[in-house]
Design a protein around this motif. Structure first.
Motif, PDB file in Angstrom:
ATOM      1  N   PHE A 209      -0.178  -5.435   5.472  1.00 26.51           N
ATOM      2  CA  PHE A 209      -1.193  -5.485   4.431  1.00 26.51           C
ATOM      3  C   PHE A 209      -0.540  -5.705   3.072  1.00 26.51           C
ATOM      4  N   PHE A 210      -1.226  -6.453   2.216  1.00 22.37           N
ATOM      5  CA  PHE A 210      -0.722  -6.713   0.870  1.00 22.37           C
ATOM      6  C   PHE A 210      -0.869  -5.447   0.034  1.00 22.37           C
ATOM      7  N   PHE A 211      -0.008  -5.335  -0.964  1.00 20.10           N
ATOM      8  CA  PHE A 211      -0.066  -4.152  -1.816  1.00 20.10           C
ATOM      9  C   PHE A 211      -1.339  -4.174  -2.659  1.00 20.10           C
ATOM     10  N   GLU A 212      -1.665  -3.050  -3.250  1.00 20.74           N
ATOM     11  CA  GLU A 212      -2.828  -2.926  -4.120  1.00 20.74           C
ATOM     12  C   GLU A 212      -2.410  -2.333  -5.452  1.00 20.74           C
ATOM     13  N   ILE A 213      -3.102  -2.738  -6.494  1.00 10.33           N
ATOM     14  CA  ILE A 213      -2.823  -2.240  -7.840  1.00 10.33           C
ATOM     15  C   ILE A 213      -3.757  -1.076  -8.114  1.00 10.33           C
ATOM     16  N   PRO A 214      -3.233   0.128  -8.277  1.00 12.19           N
ATOM     17  CA  PRO A 214      -4.121   1.292  -8.443  1.00 12.19           C
ATOM     18  C   PRO A 214      -4.894   1.243  -9.751  1.00 12.19           C
ATOM     19  N   THR A 215      -6.194   1.283  -9.640  1.00 13.51           N
ATOM     20  CA  THR A 215      -7.084   1.363 -10.794  1.00 13.51           C
ATOM     21  C   THR A 215      -8.217   2.316 -10.447  1.00 13.51           C
ATOM     22  N   ASP A 216      -8.933   2.743 -11.435  1.00 15.61           N
ATOM     23  CA  ASP A 216     -10.030   3.692 -11.250  1.00 15.61           C
ATOM     24  C   ASP A 216     -11.364   2.940 -11.304  1.00 15.61           C
ATOM     25  N   PRO A 217     -12.244   3.110 -10.320  1.00 20.78           N
ATOM     26  CA  PRO A 217     -12.129   4.006  -9.167  1.00 20.78           C
ATOM     27  C   PRO A 217     -11.587   3.315  -7.918  1.00 20.78           C
ATOM     28  N   TYR A 218     -11.496   1.979  -7.920  1.00 14.61           N
ATOM     29  CA  TYR A 218     -11.022   1.244  -6.761  1.00 14.61           C
ATOM     30  C   TYR A 218      -9.812   0.415  -7.168  1.00 14.61           C
ATOM     31  N   PRO A 219      -8.928   0.121  -6.206  1.00 21.82           N
ATOM     32  CA  PRO A 219      -7.736  -0.669  -6.546  1.00 21.82           C
ATOM     33  C   PRO A 219      -8.044  -2.161  -6.608  1.00 21.82           C
ATOM     34  N   ILE A 220      -7.244  -2.868  -7.370  1.00 18.06           N
ATOM     35  CA  ILE A 220      -7.304  -4.326  -7.428  1.00 18.06           C
ATOM     36  C   ILE A 220      -6.402  -4.883  -6.340  1.00 18.06           C
ATOM     37  N   HIS A 221      -6.889  -5.866  -5.618  1.00 18.96           N
ATOM     38  CA  HIS A 221      -6.113  -6.453  -4.528  1.00 18.96           C
ATOM     39  C   HIS A 221      -4.819  -7.075  -5.059  1.00 18.96           C
ATOM     40  N   GLY A 222      -3.727  -6.804  -4.359  1.00 13.38           N
ATOM     41  CA  GLY A 222      -2.455  -7.407  -4.752  1.00 13.38           C
ATOM     42  C   GLY A 222      -2.404  -8.905  -4.538  1.00 13.38           C
ATOM     43  N   SER A 223      -3.357  -9.428  -3.763  1.00 13.01           N
ATOM     44  CA  SER A 223      -3.402 -10.882  -3.553  1.00 13.01           C
ATOM     45  C   SER A 223      -3.737 -11.633  -4.835  1.00 13.01           C
ATOM     46  N   ILE A 224      -4.025 -10.901  -5.909  1.00 10.15           N
ATOM     47  CA  ILE A 224      -4.217 -11.575  -7.187  1.00 10.15           C
ATOM     48  C   ILE A 224      -2.936 -12.285  -7.608  1.00 10.15           C
ATOM     49  N   VAL A 225      -1.793 -11.791  -7.113  1.00  3.99           N
ATOM     50  CA  VAL A 225      -0.514 -12.448  -7.396  1.00  3.99           C
ATOM     51  C   VAL A 225      -0.505 -13.852  -6.794  1.00  3.99           C
ATOM     52  N   ILE A 226      -1.098 -13.990  -5.600  1.00  3.14           N
ATOM     53  CA  ILE A 226      -1.168 -15.311  -4.970  1.00  3.14           C
ATOM     54  C   ILE A 226      -1.996 -16.256  -5.824  1.00  3.14           C
ATOM     55  N   ALA A 227      -3.124 -15.772  -6.329  1.00  4.38           N
ATOM     56  CA  ALA A 227      -3.986 -16.617  -7.162  1.00  4.38           C
ATOM     57  C   ALA A 227      -3.269 -17.037  -8.438  1.00  4.38           C
ATOM     58  N   VAL A 228      -2.550 -16.113  -9.059  1.00  4.04           N
ATOM     59  CA  VAL A 228      -1.817 -16.446 -10.285  1.00  4.04           C
ATOM     60  C   VAL A 228      -0.725 -17.465  -9.988  1.00  4.04           C
TER      61      VAL A 228
END
Length: 398
Positions: A209-228
């Motif tokens: 599983f790809f990592f996640e960026i901890p944010t409140d209240p839900y994490p941001i998907h680490g796949s945002i790195v792929i999009a960038v």
């Protein structure tokens, strides 16, 4: 001696070539300023038009548009909504980038929907069959998805380059073939398994599983790195490389590009391969950050949404990112509008109006800019002709 000594109090006659040089130096600044004005005018016109038409539609149906916009802004600004919008925008942006690669050379890759589903399915199969460390298995899954997407799109590119078959027809047909192929293999005993009443591929290991960026209240998907990364690569390859120049040249005029030494057939195939490779990544945020497998409930239709977002973002790397966020915002706040008593179809109406407004506004501004440039060139030529007539001694004596 004294007759040849210049008088310091006498101002020399102005040199017309020096004035022309100053005009040449200052002209880029004027062009940049005009481009800036044109660039700002188009989105502003689109926004005003979209808001006006949407408000009129709501008024005709008996709804209050100002209350609707207030509800959308309030609900969309909440922290959980912001995280949801960002996560939703990731696959939208990847789909738009895949479509935009073809758009840049007038290729209409309508098959992104089938390409990313075929890619996600076989990537899920490979990921479920392996049990390697995540640092090794995640790249394998991503490369499998990109390869499957590129192969599926390359079929249409090959037929276009060698047989002249329209890519619109072939990609649409490949969408149906891809769906049937997945339906055939997504059965118990073939490449899938049954979990109670749900059939899906084997779950990938937790380490994949790809990592996640901890944010409140839900994490941001680490796949945002792929999009960038895709956005940066898209901007660099299409705007800063020889291949990108050739691709855009073929889109402008195949005959002129061929005459200048560009292989049109090779460029078509390469563009479709790249578009398919990016399309293969569209399903990765869902596979590697949410589901962990490919089942019958895997999201569909993201490729067609990417077409709208590419048009909305004008095939620009940053513009498509903003368009993807706007699309996610509309979908998120649309659910709240239903709770407030508005029709659920109003969000679809807004999305369609926004896309049409952007396309029409940019075309109107583009035509206005062309007419303005033509008028300026005509005025400059007339001024130059009049100046030459008044100052040319030969013409004066004649």
């Amino acid at each position: 001696m004294s007759s040849t000594t210049p008088d310091p109090t006498t101002r020399p006659a102005p040199d017309p070539t020096r004035r022309a040089g100053r005009r040449a130096v200052s002209s880029p600044l004027r062009v940049d300023r005009e481009k800036l004005v044109l660039g700002v005018a188009a989105p502003l016109l689109a926004i005003v038009t979209a808001v006006a038409i949407t408000s009129a539609v709501m008024l005709l149906t008996g709804d209050n548009p100002f209350r609707a916009f207030s509800v959308m802004l309030d609900y969309g600004s909440k922290s959980d909504s912001q995280v949801w919008i960002i996560n939703k925008a990731i696959p939208y942006y990847l789909a738009a980038a895949a479509v935009a690669i073809g758009f840049r050379m007038n290729l209409f890759n309508i098959g992104v929907d089938g390409q990313y589903r075929v890619a996600a399915f076989f990537a899920a199969v490979v990921g479920g069959a392996l049990s390697l460390p995540g640092i090794v298995q995640i790249p394998i899954i991503l490369l499998t998805a990109m390869a499957c997407g590129a192969i599926w799109a390359g079929i249409a590119g090959y037929l276009k380059a060698t047989r002249g078959v329209s890519e619109v027809i072939t990609t649409i047909m490949l969408n149906f073939i891809g769906g049937s192929l997945i339906a055939y293999f997504l059965q118990e005993g073939r490449l899938a398994e049954r979990d109670e009443n749900i059939v899906h591929t084997t779950d990938i290991p937790d380490s994949s599983f790809f990592f996640e960026i901890p944010t409140d209240p839900y994490p941001i998907h680490g796949s945002i790195v792929i999009a960038v990364a895709v956005g940066i690569a898209y901007w660099f390859v299409l705007g800063r490389t020889r291949f990108g120049f050739d691709l855009r040249a073929v889109g402008r005029s195949e005959e002129a590009a061929e005459a200048s030494g560009v292989s049109v057939k090779r460029t078509v195939v390469t563009a479709m391969l790249l578009s398919g490779a990016v399309a293969g990544l569209v399903g990765m945020p869902t596979l590697l950050n949410e589901s962990g497998n490919y089942g019958i409930d895997f999201p569909e239709g993201l490729g067609f949404t990417g077409i709208a977002i590419a048009l909305l973002g004008r095939n620009h790397a940053v513009g498509m990112g903003l368009a993807a966020l706007l699309w996610g915002f509309l979908e998120r706040t649309g659910t709240q509008l239903e709770f407030e008593g508005y029709d659920q179809e109003i969000v679809g109406v807004m999305q369609g109006i926004i896309v049409l407004s952007v396309v029409v506004a940019y075309e109107l501004v583009r035509r206005w800019g062309i007419r303005r440039q033509q008028r300026q060139v005509g005025e400059q030529l007339a001024a130059a002709r009049n100046g030459k007539t008044a100052t040319d001694p030969a013409e004066v004596s004649a």
